[in-house]
Design a protein around this motif. Structure first.
Motif, PDB file in Angstrom:
ATOM      1  N   ASN A  69      -8.430   1.674  -1.589  1.00 16.55           N
ATOM      2  CA  ASN A  69      -7.877   0.539  -0.848  1.00 16.55           C
ATOM      3  C   ASN A  69      -7.624  -0.677  -1.743  1.00 16.55           C
ATOM      4  OD1 ASN A  69      -7.855   1.681   1.814  1.00 16.55           O
ATOM      5  ND2 ASN A  69     -10.079   1.656   1.670  1.00 16.55           N
ATOM      6  N   ILE A  70      -8.030  -0.595  -2.994  1.00 12.98           N
ATOM      7  CA  ILE A  70      -7.831  -1.700  -3.932  1.00 12.98           C
ATOM      8  C   ILE A  70      -6.620  -1.369  -4.798  1.00 12.98           C
ATOM      9  CG2 ILE A  70      -8.842  -3.009  -5.832  1.00 12.98           C
ATOM     10  CD1 ILE A  70     -11.612  -2.172  -4.687  1.00 12.98           C
ATOM     11  N   GLN A  71      -5.645  -2.284  -4.786  1.00  9.82           N
ATOM     12  CA  GLN A  71      -4.450  -2.095  -5.599  1.00  9.82           C
ATOM     13  C   GLN A  71      -4.681  -2.769  -6.942  1.00  9.82           C
ATOM     14  OE1 GLN A  71      -2.739   0.123  -4.179  1.00  9.82           O
ATOM     15  NE2 GLN A  71      -3.741  -0.236  -2.240  1.00  9.82           N
ATOM     16  N   PRO A  72      -4.256  -2.217  -8.017  1.00  3.25           N
ATOM     17  CA  PRO A  72      -3.328  -1.119  -8.187  1.00  3.25           C
ATOM     18  C   PRO A  72      -3.982   0.267  -8.241  1.00  3.25           C
ATOM     19  CG  PRO A  72      -3.692  -2.133 -10.308  1.00  3.25           C
ATOM     20  CD  PRO A  72      -4.512  -2.913  -9.308  1.00  3.25           C
ATOM     21  N   ILE A  73      -5.293   0.379  -8.041  1.00  5.18           N
ATOM     22  CA  ILE A  73      -5.954   1.684  -8.085  1.00  5.18           C
ATOM     23  C   ILE A  73      -5.310   2.643  -7.087  1.00  5.18           C
ATOM     24  CG2 ILE A  73      -8.124   2.909  -7.700  1.00  5.18           C
ATOM     25  CD1 ILE A  73      -9.554   0.313  -8.666  1.00  5.18           C
ATOM     26  N   ILE A  77      -1.791  12.114  -6.859  1.00  2.00           N
ATOM     27  CA  ILE A  77      -1.671  13.066  -5.742  1.00  2.00           C
ATOM     28  C   ILE A  77      -0.251  13.632  -5.690  1.00  2.00           C
ATOM     29  CG2 ILE A  77      -1.681  13.258  -3.217  1.00  2.00           C
ATOM     30  CD1 ILE A  77      -3.995  11.114  -3.330  1.00  2.00           C
ATOM     31  N   LYS A  78       0.735  12.767  -5.841  1.00  2.00           N
ATOM     32  CA  LYS A  78       2.135  13.219  -5.840  1.00  2.00           C
ATOM     33  C   LYS A  78       2.364  14.246  -6.943  1.00  2.00           C
ATOM     34  CE  LYS A  78       6.745  11.455  -6.752  1.00  2.00           C
ATOM     35  NZ  LYS A  78       7.465  10.356  -7.366  1.00  2.00           N
ATOM     36  N   ASN A  79       1.880  13.938  -8.147  1.00  2.00           N
ATOM     37  CA  ASN A  79       2.041  14.858  -9.281  1.00  2.00           C
ATOM     38  C   ASN A  79       1.244  16.140  -9.071  1.00  2.00           C
ATOM     39  OD1 ASN A  79       3.725  13.033 -10.578  1.00  2.00           O
ATOM     40  ND2 ASN A  79       2.062  12.126 -11.760  1.00  2.00           N
ATOM     41  N   GLY A  80       0.048  16.027  -8.531  1.00  2.00           N
ATOM     42  CA  GLY A  80      -0.779  17.202  -8.277  1.00  2.00           C
ATOM     43  C   GLY A  80      -0.142  18.146  -7.275  1.00  2.00           C
ATOM     44  N   LYS A  81       0.394  17.587  -6.202  1.00  2.00           N
ATOM     45  CA  LYS A  81       1.057  18.409  -5.182  1.00  2.00           C
ATOM     46  C   LYS A  81       2.346  19.031  -5.717  1.00  2.00           C
ATOM     47  CE  LYS A  81       1.380  16.824  -1.001  1.00  2.00           C
ATOM     48  NZ  LYS A  81       1.548  15.951   0.152  1.00  2.00           N
ATOM     49  N   ARG A  87       0.822  -1.203   0.000  1.00  6.07           N
ATOM     50  CA  ARG A  87       0.000   0.000   0.000  1.00  6.07           C
ATOM     51  C   ARG A  87       0.862   1.262   0.000  1.00  6.07           C
ATOM     52  NH1 ARG A  87      -5.262  -0.821   1.033  1.00  6.07           N
ATOM     53  NH2 ARG A  87      -5.846  -2.930   1.587  1.00  6.07           N
ATOM     54  N   PRO A  88       0.453   2.252  -0.784  1.00  6.13           N
ATOM     55  CA  PRO A  88       1.191   3.520  -0.773  1.00  6.13           C
ATOM     56  C   PRO A  88       0.897   4.293   0.507  1.00  6.13           C
ATOM     57  CG  PRO A  88      -0.721   3.673  -2.216  1.00  6.13           C
ATOM     58  CD  PRO A  88      -0.652   2.252  -1.729  1.00  6.13           C
ATOM     59  N   ASP A  89       1.790   5.224   0.848  1.00  2.98           N
ATOM     60  CA  ASP A  89       1.561   6.093   1.995  1.00  2.98           C
ATOM     61  C   ASP A  89       0.339   6.953   1.740  1.00  2.98           C
ATOM     62  OD1 ASP A  89       3.790   5.145   3.319  1.00  2.98           O
ATOM     63  OD2 ASP A  89       5.101   6.716   2.518  1.00  2.98           O
TER      64      ASP A  89
END
Length: 161
Positions: A76-80, A88-92, A29-31
């Protein structure tokens, strides 16, 4: 053994392997992007934002452009979840409303100009986000409200430079 039976066995094994892989990746899971606080550098603390404008920004922008994402159940479902974390990383990286006040006035003006362009071009919020988040589907009146606030804020920054 006939060729049809062999193909069926291979298909079942392949499906079993894929199921095991799918289950296994659920544990990777990602942070989460949840700070739980509103920083003094948040755009809402930096500028006087009317409640209706702030609601639009919060509903249409904050999930990807702040330090506090409101995660939907499907994250909570990977790879989603991985795709969302990347968005989110790119947006921030483009703009983080939680840290907007820490930018120089010149940079804030530039960011506000960029936001206006994105809204005008219907590029933001992202179409996939709008599809899944009805509150992020901005009407023409809401876009105009946002753009007017952005322009007024940008103009006041330009005057105070």
């Amino acid at each position: 053994m006939t060729s049809g039976t062999a193909v069926k066995k291979i298909s079942l094994r392949l499906m079993a392997v894929l199921l095991v892989i799918f289950i296994a990746i659920q544990f990777i899971r990602p942070d989460r992007n949840i700070s739980g606080q509103v920083f003094q550098t948040d755009i809402s603390k930096t500028y006087n934002i009317p409640a209706d404008v702030y609601t639009l920004i919060k509903n249409a922008c904050y999930d990807c452009h702040s330090n506090n994402t409101n995660y939907p159940w499907y994250s909570n479902i990977q790879p989603i979840g991985w795709f969302l974390a990347n968005d989110i990383k790119n947006g921030k990286a483009e703009i983080n409303f939680s840290e907007f006040g820490s930018l120089s006035k010149r940079r804030q003006i530039s960011k506000l100009r960029g936001i206006e362009t994105q809204i005008k071009n219907d590029a933001m919020p992202l179409p996939a986000y709008r599809l899944l988040h009805k509150e992020a589907q901005l009407t023409e009146e809401q876009k105009e409200l946002l753009i007017n606030w952005i322009r007024n804020t940008r103009d006041s920054l330009s005057l105070n430079r």
